[in-house]
Design an enzyme around this catalytic site. Structure first.
Site, PDB file in Angstrom:
ATOM      1  N   ASN A  57       0.803  -1.226   0.000  1.00 11.06           N
ATOM      2  CA  ASN A  57       0.000   0.000   0.000  1.00 11.06           C
ATOM      3  C   ASN A  57       0.837   1.279   0.000  1.00 11.06           C
ATOM      4  OD1 ASN A  57      -2.436  -1.426   0.020  1.00 11.06           O
ATOM      5  ND2 ASN A  57      -2.403  -1.618   2.250  1.00 11.06           N
ATOM      6  N   LYS A  59       3.799   4.091  -1.249  1.00 12.56           N
ATOM      7  CA  LYS A  59       4.225   4.685  -2.512  1.00 12.56           C
ATOM      8  C   LYS A  59       5.594   4.124  -2.912  1.00 12.56           C
ATOM      9  CE  LYS A  59       3.965   9.024  -3.299  1.00 12.56           C
ATOM     10  NZ  LYS A  59       3.299   8.864  -4.609  1.00 12.56           N
ATOM     11  N   LYS A  61       6.303   1.986  -5.726  1.00  8.28           N
ATOM     12  CA  LYS A  61       6.393   0.720  -6.471  1.00  8.28           C
ATOM     13  C   LYS A  61       6.847   0.958  -7.916  1.00  8.28           C
ATOM     14  CE  LYS A  61       2.103  -0.040  -5.190  1.00  8.28           C
ATOM     15  NZ  LYS A  61       1.956   0.895  -4.070  1.00  8.28           N
ATOM     16  N   THR A  62       6.157   1.864  -8.591  1.00  9.43           N
ATOM     17  CA  THR A  62       6.543   2.180  -9.967  1.00  9.43           C
ATOM     18  C   THR A  62       7.880   2.907 -10.003  1.00  9.43           C
ATOM     19  OG1 THR A  62       4.254   2.267 -10.752  1.00  9.43           O
ATOM     20  CG2 THR A  62       5.899   3.477 -12.038  1.00  9.43           C
ATOM     21  N   THR A  63       8.098   3.807  -9.073  1.00 10.87           N
ATOM     22  CA  THR A  63       9.342   4.566  -9.036  1.00 10.87           C
ATOM     23  C   THR A  63      10.544   3.642  -8.914  1.00 10.87           C
ATOM     24  OG1 THR A  63       8.185   6.407  -7.974  1.00 10.87           O
ATOM     25  CG2 THR A  63      10.586   6.409  -7.829  1.00 10.87           C
ATOM     26  N   ARG A  71      18.665   1.421 -15.046  1.00 12.82           N
ATOM     27  CA  ARG A  71      19.857   0.582 -14.997  1.00 12.82           C
ATOM     28  C   ARG A  71      19.988  -0.243 -16.271  1.00 12.82           C
ATOM     29  NH1 ARG A  71      19.159  -1.783  -8.867  1.00 12.82           N
ATOM     30  NH2 ARG A  71      20.031   0.004  -7.759  1.00 12.82           N
ATOM     31  N   PHE A 114      -7.469   5.774 -13.519  1.00  8.22           N
ATOM     32  CA  PHE A 114      -7.867   4.977 -12.364  1.00  8.22           C
ATOM     33  C   PHE A 114      -9.315   4.521 -12.499  1.00  8.22           C
ATOM     34  CE2 PHE A 114      -4.468   7.805 -10.841  1.00  8.22           C
ATOM     35  CZ  PHE A 114      -3.561   6.842 -10.430  1.00  8.22           C
ATOM     36  N   TRP A 116     -11.809   4.515 -10.561  1.00  2.36           N
ATOM     37  CA  TRP A 116     -12.877   5.420 -10.092  1.00  2.36           C
ATOM     38  C   TRP A 116     -13.110   6.565 -11.066  1.00  2.36           C
ATOM     39  CZ3 TRP A 116      -8.332   4.640  -7.240  1.00  2.36           C
ATOM     40  CH2 TRP A 116      -7.379   5.662  -7.319  1.00  2.36           C
ATOM     41  N   GLU A 151       1.372  -1.529 -12.830  1.00  7.69           N
ATOM     42  CA  GLU A 151       0.015  -1.604 -12.271  1.00  7.69           C
ATOM     43  C   GLU A 151      -0.762  -2.837 -12.735  1.00  7.69           C
ATOM     44  OE1 GLU A 151      -0.648   0.205  -9.903  1.00  7.69           O
ATOM     45  OE2 GLU A 151       0.318   2.153 -10.095  1.00  7.69           O
TER      46      GLU A 151
END
Length: 220
Positions: A57, A59, A61-63, A71, A114, A116, A151
């Site tokens: 949960n 922040k 993950k993508t970064t 790399r 997203f 929503w 995602e």
């Protein structure tokens, strides 16, 4: 499984232990640790492509995944990025990575935002399936050393894609190529299959805790 509390207690104890050593004792301890690490590195002679999962949960993950992309590009490897959810945005990363496009990088933002925002489950499923079919082409292609499925875990969590189908697709990747799958709610079967799993833990969040909006350079 080690909890945050256990981790903190263990590391505090290590700090206290190290601070009580004199210079010679500390040097000998670090020398022993160096020997152990060198032996581990020597014994880790296997090489294989990894299935990497960034979930949780928190922040980042993508970064973190994009750091691995940098790399790979730095080594001159071909990379493909397929975004499953965030396609409605034009992220700054896409502009930066554009300098490698048409050479080493393929970038496909195939979602429409997203869930929503879209509010159309059937269309979300259609888009997720299309993104997966696009991704499969890169996963199977031996020229692409790294494939990032950004995602995709959310698409799996929401039932837009079937876990068994994704696992079957991952089994088709060349043996030395890597695939990264990001997003919260990664299913247990994927976590079990992965070689490297990192869970981002949410401790504080400026939007939730302070009402601070998404900002350029931080969120996008």
């Amino acid at each position: 499984m080690q909890t945050d509390e256990t981790w903190t207690t263990t590391n505090v104890s290590a700090v206290e232990e190290n601070s009580s050593l004199n210079s010679e004792q500390y040097r000998k301890k670090m020398q022993r640790r160096q020997e152990v690490q060198e032996m581990r590195i020597k014994n880790a002679s296997n090489e294989k492509g990894l299935i990497v999962v960034h979930t949780g949960n928190g922040k980042g993950k993508t970064t973190a995944a994009l750091g691995m992309v940098l790399r790979a590009l730095g080594h001159g490897y071909k990379v493909a990025i397929i975004q499953f959810i965030k396609g409605a945005w034009e992220p700054a990363e896409k502009r930066v990575f554009s300098i490698w496009q048409d050479d080493l990088l393929e970038f496909h933002a195939m979602g429409e935002g997203f869930t929503w925002d879209t509010q159309d489950r059937d269309r979300d499923i259609e888009k997720a399936i299309a993104a997966w079919q696009k991704a499969l082409g890169y996963i199977r292609n031996p020229q692409f050393k790294l494939v990032l499925l950004d995602e995709i875990n959310i698409a799996l969590k929401l039932g837009y894609l079937q876990v068994d189908e994704v696992l079957a697709g991952l089994a088709q990747k060349p043996v030395n190529n890597h695939v990264i799958l990001t997003g919260r709610g990664a299913p247990a079967a994927l976590i079990s299959r992965a070689d490297l799993v990192t869970e981002m833990t949410l401790v504080k969040h400026p939007f939730r805790d302070q009402g601070i909006k998404a900002q350029p350079g931080i969120e996008y």
